[in-house]
Design a protein around this motif. Structure first.
Motif, PDB file in Angstrom:
ATOM      1  N   ARG A   1      38.232  84.553  77.350  1.00  0.00           N
ATOM      2  CA  ARG A   1      39.171  85.361  78.127  1.00  0.00           C
ATOM      3  C   ARG A   1      38.859  86.850  78.048  1.00  0.00           C
ATOM      4  N   GLU A   2      38.361  87.304  76.892  1.00  0.00           N
ATOM      5  CA  GLU A   2      38.104  88.733  76.749  1.00  0.00           C
ATOM      6  C   GLU A   2      36.979  89.209  77.661  1.00  0.00           C
ATOM      7  N   ASP A   3      36.157  88.270  78.173  1.00  0.00           N
ATOM      8  CA  ASP A   3      35.050  88.639  79.058  1.00  0.00           C
ATOM      9  C   ASP A   3      35.408  88.519  80.538  1.00  0.00           C
ATOM     10  N   ARG A   4      36.580  87.973  80.839  1.00  0.00           N
ATOM     11  CA  ARG A   4      36.886  87.680  82.239  1.00  0.00           C
ATOM     12  C   ARG A   4      37.141  88.935  83.058  1.00  0.00           C
ATOM     13  N   ALA A   5      37.678  89.984  82.423  1.00  0.00           N
ATOM     14  CA  ALA A   5      37.918  91.217  83.182  1.00  0.00           C
ATOM     15  C   ALA A   5      36.603  91.749  83.745  1.00  0.00           C
ATOM     16  N   ASN A   6      35.553  91.767  82.917  1.00  0.00           N
ATOM     17  CA  ASN A   6      34.256  92.234  83.395  1.00  0.00           C
ATOM     18  C   ASN A   6      33.642  91.254  84.385  1.00  0.00           C
ATOM     19  N   ALA A   7      33.880  89.951  84.172  1.00  0.00           N
ATOM     20  CA  ALA A   7      33.354  88.958  85.110  1.00  0.00           C
ATOM     21  C   ALA A   7      33.993  89.112  86.485  1.00  0.00           C
ATOM     22  N   ILE A   8      35.313  89.350  86.505  1.00  0.00           N
ATOM     23  CA  ILE A   8      36.003  89.544  87.774  1.00  0.00           C
ATOM     24  C   ILE A   8      35.509  90.811  88.457  1.00  0.00           C
ATOM     25  N   ALA A   9      35.307  91.874  87.673  1.00  0.00           N
ATOM     26  CA  ALA A   9      34.795  93.123  88.244  1.00  0.00           C
ATOM     27  C   ALA A   9      33.381  92.939  88.783  1.00  0.00           C
ATOM     28  N   LEU A  10      32.544  92.191  88.061  1.00  0.00           N
ATOM     29  CA  LEU A  10      31.186  91.915  88.535  1.00  0.00           C
ATOM     30  C   LEU A  10      31.219  91.126  89.832  1.00  0.00           C
ATOM     31  N   ASN A  11      32.083  90.111  89.880  1.00  0.00           N
ATOM     32  CA  ASN A  11      32.232  89.312  91.094  1.00  0.00           C
ATOM     33  C   ASN A  11      32.674  90.189  92.258  1.00  0.00           C
ATOM     34  N   SER A  12      33.631  91.088  91.991  1.00  0.00           N
ATOM     35  CA  SER A  12      34.123  91.972  93.043  1.00  0.00           C
ATOM     36  C   SER A  12      33.028  92.925  93.518  1.00  0.00           C
ATOM     37  N   SER A  13      32.197  93.400  92.596  1.00  0.00           N
ATOM     38  CA  SER A  13      31.117  94.303  92.994  1.00  0.00           C
ATOM     39  C   SER A  13      30.107  93.581  93.883  1.00  0.00           C
ATOM     40  N   LEU A  14      29.847  92.306  93.602  1.00  0.00           N
ATOM     41  CA  LEU A  14      28.925  91.539  94.441  1.00  0.00           C
ATOM     42  C   LEU A  14      29.512  91.310  95.829  1.00  0.00           C
ATOM     43  N   VAL A  15      30.791  90.919  95.852  1.00  0.00           N
ATOM     44  CA  VAL A  15      31.460  90.672  97.135  1.00  0.00           C
ATOM     45  C   VAL A  15      31.471  91.939  97.977  1.00  0.00           C
ATOM     46  N   ASN A  16      31.832  93.052  97.346  1.00  0.00           N
ATOM     47  CA  ASN A  16      31.936  94.290  98.105  1.00  0.00           C
ATOM     48  C   ASN A  16      30.579  94.926  98.347  1.00  0.00           C
ATOM     49  N   GLY A  17      29.577  94.581  97.535  1.00  0.00           N
ATOM     50  CA  GLY A  17      28.227  94.969  97.877  1.00  0.00           C
ATOM     51  C   GLY A  17      27.796  94.328  99.184  1.00  0.00           C
ATOM     52  N   ALA A  18      28.205  93.072  99.373  1.00  0.00           N
ATOM     53  CA  ALA A  18      27.942  92.401 100.647  1.00  0.00           C
ATOM     54  C   ALA A  18      28.703  93.079 101.787  1.00  0.00           C
ATOM     55  N   ARG A  19      29.933  93.521 101.490  1.00  0.00           N
ATOM     56  CA  ARG A  19      30.702  94.251 102.499  1.00  0.00           C
ATOM     57  C   ARG A  19      30.047  95.572 102.855  1.00  0.00           C
ATOM     58  N   LEU A  20      29.316  96.135 101.914  1.00  0.00           N
ATOM     59  CA  LEU A  20      28.632  97.408 102.156  1.00  0.00           C
ATOM     60  C   LEU A  20      27.401  97.206 103.034  1.00  0.00           C
ATOM     61  N   VAL A  21      26.625  96.171 102.726  1.00  0.00           N
ATOM     62  CA  VAL A  21      25.363  95.951 103.432  1.00  0.00           C
ATOM     63  C   VAL A  21      25.584  95.184 104.737  1.00  0.00           C
ATOM     64  N   GLY A  22      26.430  94.152 104.694  1.00  0.00           N
ATOM     65  CA  GLY A  22      26.608  93.266 105.837  1.00  0.00           C
ATOM     66  C   GLY A  22      27.019  93.945 107.128  1.00  0.00           C
ATOM     67  N   PRO A  23      28.093  94.761 107.107  1.00  0.00           N
ATOM     68  CA  PRO A  23      28.530  95.375 108.363  1.00  0.00           C
ATOM     69  C   PRO A  23      27.498  96.300 108.988  1.00  0.00           C
ATOM     70  N   SER A  24      26.784  97.042 108.160  1.00  0.00           N
ATOM     71  CA  SER A  24      25.767  97.938 108.722  1.00  0.00           C
ATOM     72  C   SER A  24      24.657  97.133 109.381  1.00  0.00           C
ATOM     73  N   ILE A  25      24.271  96.008 108.745  1.00  0.00           N
ATOM     74  CA  ILE A  25      23.275  95.136 109.370  1.00  0.00           C
ATOM     75  C   ILE A  25      23.844  94.518 110.646  1.00  0.00           C
ATOM     76  N   ALA A  26      25.127  94.112 110.580  1.00  0.00           N
ATOM     77  CA  ALA A  26      25.758  93.499 111.749  1.00  0.00           C
ATOM     78  C   ALA A  26      25.774  94.455 112.932  1.00  0.00           C
TER      79      ALA A  26
END
Length: 409
Positions: A113-138
């Motif tokens: 559980r103590e690692d989940r905060a960073n895991a959730i943040a990492l997951n969010s950074s990946l998702v929003n990294g896609a939001r950063l790259v995807g729309p510009s490519i689109a």
């Protein structure tokens, strides 16, 4: 890419009813998360989450391929719009099961559980990294080749997602005997979420932000074209700005070493989200709109990820799937009703007033959450003590200090 392409295609083919159709498509793609999430949550707590994700991602691949076929062969007219709405509805049904399974599966991948905060943040950074790259490519792909190729790219990318899931080695899932009915499981989950103040308050805040603030994305084509006088490249720039802000927010959360203080973070992030919406609604300059969207992306991402982190940390394991399904109802499930609401409202009052009202509602929600925060901390503190996040002796000293203070006149 698919989100941007769908919105632009509907706006291009929708004619005078484009704003309403944008709201309708948003409703169709997200409404199932509200109506089906209770069922999905019970199934996530009963079934193998890993296999469920393989199934949902396979269905997403088929749905994206059908979108590409419609876009390749479609022409302006009611039939094409109807097919887009139907396929958006199919995506919503799939996502109603995919989202709670994906959120709950995080506990299988990161059992500490103590690692989940960073895991959730990492997951969010990946998702929003896609939001950063995807729309510009689109934006570039739509301008050069049309919306259909965005859908095709989505379908092909699903192969990699399914392959990644199949390559995972997670703890062996063991079927547990169920002595209660699915209805009883749902009722127990609802009682847990509604009676535990921290879970209830967080879910209500997410629901408010999703209903009143989240639908601003539906009007991005309107702002890009009518307000700012741009085209697909401007739309891509604006959406990229929002994704960039979200990535910065994810990196900020990933840099945190503790879940302590996330309550204050939620208050500030929700306030920034609301203020950014008001600023974006009244901006008529591309660079200022991009700055406001970066602020919106930062606030929205930090709010959602911080709320998700607290929920994932305090929820009991037996209720995880059901609570995350309620999270999906609040995040995705309320958004379609907001999309339908703002789609209707934008006709008579305009998109500027509609987005402004959403921002003011989020600011009010932040103020109410800040008022309730001390009481929520009192409810969460025993859980953090049991997990070792807050040393028990420190809590005891604090209680003794409070007790030794003289009473106020």
């Amino acid at each position: 890419m698919t989100f941007v392409a769908t919105g632009w295609l509907v706006y291009r083919l929708g004619g005078p009813n484009a704003t309403f159709l944008l709201g309708l498509v948003g409703f169709a793609s997200q409404a199932p998360s509200f109506f089906l999430a209770p069922i999905a949550g019970v199934l996530v707590d009963r079934w193998n989450r890993h296999r469920m994700l393989v199934l949902t991602q396979s269905l997403f691949m088929v749905q994206s391929g059908l979108l590409a076929l419609v876009a390749f062969g479609g022409t302006s007219g009611p039939t094409t719009i109807d097919l887009l709405i139907a396929l958006s509805l199919l995506a919503g049904v799939i996502n109603a099961f995919d989202m709670p399974a994906r959120q709950a599966f995080l506990a299988d991948m990161v059992p500490e559980r103590e690692d989940r905060a960073n895991a959730i943040a990492l997951n969010s950074s990946l998702v929003n990294g896609a939001r950063l790259v995807g729309p510009s490519i689109a934006g570039v792909v739509i301008a050069m080749a049309g919306e259909a190729w965005c859908f095709m790219a989505d379908a092909v990318s699903s192969v990699a997602i399914i392959g990644a899931l199949l390559a995972m080695r997670v703890p062996r899932w063991e079927r547990k005997p169920h002595t209660t009915t699915a209805w009883r499981d749902f009722r127990d989950g609802y009682r847990y979420a509604s009676r535990f103040a921290p879970v209830r308050t967080i879910l209500l805040l997410i629901a408010l932000a999703s209903f009143m603030g989240g639908p601003y994305t539906l009007f991005m084509p309107v702002f890009a074209s009518d307000v700012l006088g741009g085209g697909p490249s401007t739309l891509g720039l604006l959406t990229t700005a929002s994704g960039a802000g979200a990535v910065v927010g994810a990196l900020y959360l990933a840099s945190r070493t503790s879940v302590l203080g996330l309550g204050r973070v939620i208050v500030v992030a929700t306030g920034l989200f609301g203020a950014g919406l008001v600023g974006f609604a009244h901006s008529q300059v591309v660079w200022l709109s991009a700055v406001m969207l970066a602020l919106i992306g930062f606030g929205m991402m930090v709010q959602l990820a911080a709320c998700n982190t607290i929920l994932q940390t305090i929820v009991v394991e037996s209720m995880r799937g059901r609570v995350m399904s309620f999270y999906g109802m609040a995040f995705l499930g309320m958004s379609p009703f907001g999309s339908l609401f703002v789609g209707v409202l934008a006709g008579p009052v305009g998109v500027v007033t509609t987005v402004t009202a959403g921002g003011l509602a989020c600011l009010a929600g932040a103020a109410v959450f800040a008022y309730q925060l001390p009481r929520l901390r009192t409810s969460i503190r025993p859980i953090y003590v049991g997990m070792g996040i807050i040393p028990e002796i420190a809590v005891g000293l604090q209680a003794a200090t409070e007790a030794s203070r003289p009473p106020k006149d």
